[in-house]
Design an enzyme around this catalytic site. Structure first.
Site, PDB file in Angstrom:
ATOM      1  N   ASP A   5       0.860  -1.180   0.000  1.00 26.24           N
ATOM      2  CA  ASP A   5       0.000   0.000   0.000  1.00 26.24           C
ATOM      3  C   ASP A   5       0.897   1.231   0.000  1.00 26.24           C
ATOM      4  O   ASP A   5       2.125   1.119   0.053  1.00 26.24           O
ATOM      5  CB  ASP A   5      -0.949   0.001   1.210  1.00 26.24           C
ATOM      6  CG  ASP A   5      -2.313   0.614   0.867  1.00 26.24           C
ATOM      7  OD1 ASP A   5      -2.325   1.752   0.348  1.00 26.24           O
ATOM      8  OD2 ASP A   5      -3.347  -0.027   1.104  1.00 26.24           O
TER       9      ASP A   5
ATOM     10  N   TYR B  10     -16.327   7.921  -9.754  1.00 30.17           N
ATOM     11  CA  TYR B  10     -16.014   6.524  -9.439  1.00 30.17           C
ATOM     12  C   TYR B  10     -16.654   5.597 -10.464  1.00 30.17           C
ATOM     13  O   TYR B  10     -16.001   4.705 -11.017  1.00 30.17           O
ATOM     14  CB  TYR B  10     -16.525   6.220  -8.029  1.00 30.17           C
ATOM     15  CG  TYR B  10     -16.249   4.818  -7.545  1.00 30.17           C
ATOM     16  CD1 TYR B  10     -14.950   4.308  -7.481  1.00 30.17           C
ATOM     17  CD2 TYR B  10     -17.294   4.000  -7.108  1.00 30.17           C
ATOM     18  CE1 TYR B  10     -14.701   3.033  -7.009  1.00 30.17           C
ATOM     19  CE2 TYR B  10     -17.061   2.719  -6.636  1.00 30.17           C
ATOM     20  CZ  TYR B  10     -15.763   2.240  -6.587  1.00 30.17           C
ATOM     21  OH  TYR B  10     -15.526   0.963  -6.122  1.00 30.17           O
TER      22      TYR B  10
END
Length: 322
Positions: A35, A143
């Protein structure tokens, strides 16, 4: 199983639990979590971890080469509500990360790719009830736009270059282990925490807003199942509809009241209401069930029972530690 797996976005809501399940299946050293920043203690201690900016193809390639990665699960995304506040950042993160991984697969550095789409790829003109696998897709959020575009990029790389890329359109995902990350369906997670802690919850959606949802355990199982399926069973290379349960805030509150009779819910719809209104209410996922045998296990009753029992046990444990 000789695969080595890299998870990009391993510290997110789905990535956190997916990492642990994959490590249990494939072995701790064969699943590399990554990440933009370090994860929680369990994440960092349970297997290899790398800091990766998922928009950097060069950095992903470094890690792929270092560990001889064969599969990539690209779980990086800026979700619906957050992306509406930062549209260009949302588009850049969601699309640049996908194209970086698809290019590495095209160049034969990776054998198999998983990329999640979402019911946000549908829009106000899509059928709301039993939304079909193939239908009108005119999303009204950044999105959603990025997910529709991503689906077509996945299909393009499969058709043009033979990339083995697989995808699911997730409904709203509910988990008690990991806090949500800025999605419109987050209420269905927050409501359990507030019910246990405060006995009340103010919902940002109206009481009769019906949305497709899924318990995290089912979502993780579906994700791994589609990746383990034989390639000839994957007939859809854009993204598969996936469904389990559909309910309203009023219905989930009623289920919680069976466990916490004093629980009270109020409603104060905000900007997320318009997003929710543009999405399906019930999704037809018959293609996933037919092609690779998808079946969900949890309904609203069994999910609520599992979450409330788990959260009560967690609260009790915290009190005992004080």
């Amino acid at each position: 199983m000789n695969d080595t797996i890299l998870i990009l976005g391993a510290c997110g809501q789905i990535g956190t639990e997916l990492t642990q399940k994959l490590r249990a299946l494939y072995g701790r050293d064969n699943v590399i979590a990554s990440d933009i920043r370090e994860g929680n203690q369990e994440m960092m201690s349970s297997g290899p971890f790398e800091i990766i900016d998922a928009t950097s193809k060069e950095r992903i390639f470094e890690v792929v080469e270092k560990y001889k990665v064969t599969q990539v699960y690209l779980m990086v995304a800026m979700l619906s509500a957050t992306a509406e506040k930062h549209p260009l950042k949302g588009w850049d993160l969601n699309m640049t990360s996908l194209l970086a991984v698809l290019e590495l697969a095209r160049e034969k550095h990776i054998q198999k790719v998983y990329w999640p789409s979402s019911m946000a790829s549908f829009g106000p003109t899509s059928p709301k009830i039993n939304t079909p696998q193939q239908t009108i897709m005119e999303p009204s959020t950044v999105y959603g736009i990025s997910k529709v575009a991503g689906e077509h990029w996945c299909n393009y790389y499969h058709e043009k270059y033979g990339v083995d890329v697989r995808s699911i359109r997730y409904p709203g995902i509910i988990s008690w282990k990991t806090l949500p990350g800025g999605g419109t369906t987050d209420y269905a997670v927050d409501i359990y925490f507030d019910a246990i802690k405060n006995g009340t919850y103010e919902c940002f959606l109206s009481e009769n807003t019906r949305l497709p949802m899924m318990y995290m355990d089912d979502a993780i199982n579906a994700t791994i199942q589609i990746m383990q399926a034989d390639a000839d069973k994957i007939k859809t290379r854009t993204s598969y509809n996936l469904a389990a349960i559909s309910f309203t805030p009023k219905e989930i509150a009623a289920e919680i009241k069976k466990h916490i009779p004093e629980f009270e819910i109020s409603y104060k719809p905000d900007f997320r209401q318009a997003i929710a209104d543009s999405w399906p209410q019930i999704i037809d996922d018959s293609h996933a069930r037919k092609d690779w045998g998808w079946q969900h296990k949890f309904d609203l009753t069994s999910m609520t029972n599992d979450i409330v029992t788990s959260l009560k046990a967690l609260e009790k444990q915290k009190l005992e530690e004080v």
